[in-house]
Design an enzyme around this catalytic site. Structure first.
Site, mmCIF file in Angstrom:
data_model
loop_
_atom_site.group_PDB
_atom_site.id
_atom_site.type_symbol
_atom_site.label_atom_id
_atom_site.label_comp_id
_atom_site.label_asym_id
_atom_site.label_seq_id
_atom_site.Cartn_x
_atom_site.Cartn_y
_atom_site.Cartn_z
ATOM 1 N N LEU A 77 0.799 -1.226 0.000
ATOM 2 C CA LEU A 77 0.000 0.000 0.000
ATOM 3 C C LEU A 77 0.835 1.281 0.000
ATOM 4 O O LEU A 77 0.309 2.369 0.205
ATOM 5 C CB LEU A 77 -0.976 -0.014 1.179
ATOM 6 C CG LEU A 77 -1.961 -1.191 1.156
ATOM 7 C CD1 LEU A 77 -2.832 -1.190 2.398
ATOM 8 C CD2 LEU A 77 -2.804 -1.177 -0.107
ATOM 9 N N CYS A 78 2.130 1.148 -0.252
ATOM 10 C CA CYS A 78 2.989 2.333 -0.347
ATOM 11 C C CYS A 78 2.837 2.982 -1.718
ATOM 12 O O CYS A 78 2.756 2.296 -2.733
ATOM 13 C CB CYS A 78 4.450 1.946 -0.143
ATOM 14 S SG CYS A 78 4.877 1.634 1.567
ATOM 15 N N HIS A 79 2.828 4.308 -1.719
ATOM 16 C CA HIS A 79 2.754 5.055 -2.975
ATOM 17 C C HIS A 79 4.114 5.046 -3.671
ATOM 18 O O HIS A 79 5.145 5.127 -2.999
ATOM 19 C CB HIS A 79 2.366 6.513 -2.701
ATOM 20 C CG HIS A 79 0.993 6.683 -2.170
ATOM 21 N ND1 HIS A 79 0.695 6.539 -0.830
ATOM 22 C CD2 HIS A 79 -0.174 6.967 -2.795
ATOM 23 C CE1 HIS A 79 -0.605 6.740 -0.657
ATOM 24 N NE2 HIS A 79 -1.154 7.004 -1.832
ATOM 25 N N MET A 115 8.758 4.572 5.234
ATOM 26 C CA MET A 115 8.897 3.202 4.736
ATOM 27 C C MET A 115 10.116 3.065 3.825
ATOM 28 O O MET A 115 10.777 2.023 3.818
ATOM 29 C CB MET A 115 7.628 2.746 4.009
ATOM 30 C CG MET A 115 6.412 2.637 4.917
ATOM 31 S SD MET A 115 6.686 1.640 6.409
ATOM 32 C CE MET A 115 7.110 0.061 5.703
ATOM 33 N N GLU A 116 10.429 4.108 3.088
ATOM 34 C CA GLU A 116 11.606 4.074 2.221
ATOM 35 C C GLU A 116 12.889 4.013 3.047
ATOM 36 O O GLU A 116 13.804 3.246 2.722
ATOM 37 C CB GLU A 116 11.598 5.282 1.280
ATOM 38 C CG GLU A 116 10.576 5.184 0.168
ATOM 39 C CD GLU A 116 9.111 5.303 0.597
ATOM 40 O OE1 GLU A 116 8.242 4.908 -0.192
ATOM 41 O OE2 GLU A 116 8.829 5.795 1.718
ATOM 42 N N ASP A 130 23.984 -11.525 3.715
ATOM 43 C CA ASP A 130 24.219 -12.373 2.548
ATOM 44 C C ASP A 130 25.694 -12.423 2.178
ATOM 45 O O ASP A 130 26.231 -13.492 1.890
ATOM 46 C CB ASP A 130 23.406 -11.868 1.355
ATOM 47 C CG ASP A 130 23.696 -12.668 0.097
ATOM 48 O OD1 ASP A 130 23.514 -13.911 0.133
ATOM 49 O OD2 ASP A 130 24.115 -12.074 -0.912
#
Length: 164
Positions: A77-79, A115-116, A130
């Site tokens: 739901l992130c733009h 969120m970014e 990793d």
């Protein structure tokens, strides 16, 4: 029940993308952090540039920047955003021992960039894991959190006890 509402849930209880069309464009900045704890020997390998897969810190920095730009593809739901700046700083910490990761995301727009910044930190930490897992499978990723945000209708936020 009073208090903050979940903005991504509509009146029927369904997930819904927030309409930001009526919001004012403002400068938005968010800072997030996290860490990868590892054996001192693994940290030494990374510092010396002797990890099998190459330059761990440079690769993780690029991975974090790339991830921030792809956040809307990863989080439903992130733009999609036109980021104007993303930085990822990775600092060795002997006391941890391990690497501390901090990301900053910035734009001028109608929605925040928390969120970014969080995605940048998360993917940078995963990339460190990793690239160093052949030397240390006991590494631990932790402390991923929002440190600060500014801009927008909800105002500024600074995690208590943090000086930023």
């Amino acid at each position: 029940m009073s208090g903050p509402a979940l903005t991504h849930i509509d009146s029927a209880g369904e997930a819904s993308m927030v309409d930001v069309g009526d919001k004012a464009e403002t400068v938005r900045v968010a800072v997030a952090e996290g860490f990868v704890r590892m054996k001192p020997e693994t940290l030494a390998l990374i510092r010396q540039g002797n990890a099998k897969k190459g330059d761990v810190i440079a690769t993780a920095r690029l991975a974090g920047i790339m991830a921030a730009k792809q956040t809307s593809s990863l989080i439903p739901l992130c733009h999609p955003l036109m980021l104007t700046k993303v930085s990822v700083d990775i600092t060795p910490d002997d006391a941890l021992p391990g690497l501390r990761v901090e990301a900053m995301a910035k734009l001028t727009g109608r929605t925040g960039v928390e969120m970014e910044a969080l995605t940048a930190v998360s993917v940078a930490c995963l990339t460190i894991y990793d690239m160093a897992k052949a030397a240390d499978r006991e590494m631990e990723i932790g402390g991923v959190r929002l440190v600060s945000k500014s801009g927008g209708r909800s105002g500024d936020y600074h995690r208590a006890g943090e000086m930023r």
